[in-house]
Design a protein around this motif. Structure first.
Motif, short mmCIF file in Angstrom:
data_model
loop_
_atom_site.label_atom_id
_atom_site.label_comp_id
_atom_site.label_asym_id
_atom_site.label_seq_id
_atom_site.Cartn_x
_atom_site.Cartn_y
_atom_site.Cartn_z
N ARG A 107 19.73 -22.75 -22.12
CA ARG A 107 20.97 -23.26 -22.69
C ARG A 107 21.02 -24.61 -22.51
O ARG A 107 21.06 -25.07 -21.27
CB ARG A 107 22.03 -22.53 -22.59
CG ARG A 107 22.00 -20.99 -23.08
CD ARG A 107 23.39 -20.29 -22.91
NE ARG A 107 24.32 -20.95 -23.76
CZ ARG A 107 25.61 -20.21 -24.00
NH1 ARG A 107 25.70 -18.85 -23.45
NH2 ARG A 107 26.42 -20.88 -24.67
N THR A 108 21.53 -25.40 -23.74
CA THR A 108 21.71 -27.12 -23.13
C THR A 108 23.19 -27.36 -23.50
O THR A 108 23.42 -28.52 -23.39
CB THR A 108 20.81 -27.71 -23.97
OG1 THR A 108 20.72 -27.34 -25.41
CG2 THR A 108 19.38 -27.53 -23.91
N ASP A 109 23.91 -26.35 -24.07
CA ASP A 109 25.36 -26.40 -24.30
C ASP A 109 26.23 -26.37 -23.14
O ASP A 109 25.73 -26.01 -22.11
CB ASP A 109 26.04 -25.67 -25.49
CG ASP A 109 25.65 -24.19 -24.96
OD1 ASP A 109 24.79 -23.93 -24.36
OD2 ASP A 109 26.93 -23.38 -25.38
N ARG A 110 27.49 -26.73 -23.20
CA ARG A 110 28.29 -26.72 -21.91
C ARG A 110 28.83 -25.03 -22.01
O ARG A 110 29.87 -24.80 -22.19
CB ARG A 110 29.41 -27.67 -22.22
CG ARG A 110 28.97 -28.93 -22.31
CD ARG A 110 30.21 -30.02 -22.45
NE ARG A 110 29.78 -31.46 -22.32
CZ ARG A 110 30.59 -32.57 -22.57
NH1 ARG A 110 31.98 -32.27 -22.47
NH2 ARG A 110 30.12 -33.59 -22.19
N TRP A 111 27.98 -24.27 -21.64
CA TRP A 111 28.24 -22.87 -21.51
C TRP A 111 29.27 -22.55 -20.76
O TRP A 111 29.61 -21.35 -20.63
CB TRP A 111 26.88 -22.17 -21.53
CG TRP A 111 26.35 -22.47 -20.10
CD1 TRP A 111 25.28 -23.54 -20.21
CD2 TRP A 111 26.55 -21.89 -18.87
NE1 TRP A 111 24.97 -23.67 -18.77
CE2 TRP A 111 25.74 -22.58 -18.10
CE3 TRP A 111 27.34 -21.13 -18.26
CZ2 TRP A 111 25.32 -22.23 -16.67
CZ3 TRP A 111 27.17 -20.76 -17.12
CH2 TRP A 111 26.27 -21.38 -16.08
N TRP A 112 29.20 -23.21 -19.46
CA TRP A 112 30.20 -22.88 -18.29
C TRP A 112 31.78 -23.33 -18.73
O TRP A 112 32.62 -22.92 -17.92
CB TRP A 112 29.79 -23.97 -17.14
CG TRP A 112 29.61 -25.54 -17.35
CD1 TRP A 112 28.37 -26.03 -17.94
CD2 TRP A 112 30.63 -26.23 -17.46
NE1 TRP A 112 28.90 -27.42 -18.25
CE2 TRP A 112 30.24 -27.58 -18.00
CE3 TRP A 112 32.21 -26.34 -17.17
CZ2 TRP A 112 30.97 -28.80 -18.08
CZ3 TRP A 112 32.63 -27.45 -17.43
CH2 TRP A 112 32.19 -28.72 -17.79
#
Length: 275
Positions: free
Chosen positions: A30-35
């Motif tokens: 994943r490259t999105d701001r999943w956190w």
């Protein structure tokens, strides 16, 4: 046959790095701001825990006629302030000097802790189990809710019955806010709106529970033979689609209702009266 001990071989482990899984060096792709989502969830829940813990142990500033904090209702200890100048509450005892809120909050807390949505929320936010979709948890073994202490989550249905009683008490409190000790029924202040909205959100969250949906319509083989239960099941199903939003909305509303009573009791401002 590789045993996992040859030079350069990947060590035998569990989870996403098990020998049967694809050997991807990255922990996730994943490259999105999943956190952001689990971090916001953890922050929100932590803020509520800190606030409610402070208010529960304070054992003061929880009543200002005709409002009683939802954290302290029904207040059953002998020293409860409503016993002196507000509604008549039944006295059960002194509760060994404990703050009444510490005993009252057990039921709604148990309901929310075992709630399906809140499990997802704090499992991801605090335990990283898993932290997000397509992001593996940092453990090599997962036992789910089959062992102690998480097996106690199976008690959610019983906490639902208790939550219905709590919602009934908060509804009673909301009705009492329309009564003024000096003028009788017909009072309406800003607190009346706060308490009414809180009661409605508590009911909406409680009735949108998965257990409620199963209780009213589960195990039915023929809906056509049970039109009333089918209608209730349909309503619960529509509410259930908004369960997460209602969980947060009711959590905020119950905290705001308590804060409102606290501000009134400490003299921060007077309750604006509409009529």
């Amino acid at each position: 046959m590789a045993t996992g001990t040859e030079p350069g071989a990947r060590p035998r482990t569990r989870g996403v790095h098990a020998p049967s899984r694809a050997a991807i060096p990255q922990r996730h792709l994943r490259t999105d701001r999943w956190w952001l989502a689990p971090a916001a969830t953890a922050a929100g829940l932590l803020l509520f825990v800190v606030y409610s813990t402070w208010r529960a142990f304070a054992d003061a500033d929880y009543y200002q006629a005709p409002y009683v904090s939802p954290f302290y209702s029904p207040c059953l200890a002998e020293r409860c302030e409503p016993m002196r100048d507000g509604p008549n509450w039944e006295v059960v005892g002194g509760w060994w000097g404990l703050s009444p809120a510490l005993l009252i909050l057990i039921l709604p807390l148990g309901f929310r802790l075992t709630c399906y949505y809140y499990r997802k929320a704090y499992y991801r936010g605090f335990w990283s189990s898993p932290p997000a979709c397509a992001v593996p948890e940092p453990r090599g073994r997962y036992t789910g809710e089959t062992r102690f202490p998480l097996i106690w989550q199976n008690g959610h249905r019983y906490f639902f019955y208790a939550a219905v009683l709590v919602a009934g008490v908060l509804t009673y409190d909301a009705v009492l806010t329309f009564r003024d000790a000096s003028y009788g029924w017909g009072h309406m202040g800003l607190g009346t709106v706060v308490f009414t909205v809180n009661a409605l959100l508590i009911w909406a969250y409680t009735l949108s529970c998965h257990s409620c949906r199963h209780i009213v319509g589960g195990r039915l083989r023929h809906f056509s033979r049970h039109p009333v239960r089918y209608r209730l099941w349909s309503w619960a199903g529509r509410l259930n689609g908004h369960h997460a939003k209602l969980a947060w909305a009711s959590l905020v509303s119950v905290a705001l209702a308590d804060l409102y009573v606290y501000l009134l009791a400490t003299g921060a401002f007077d309750d604006p009266r509409f009529f």
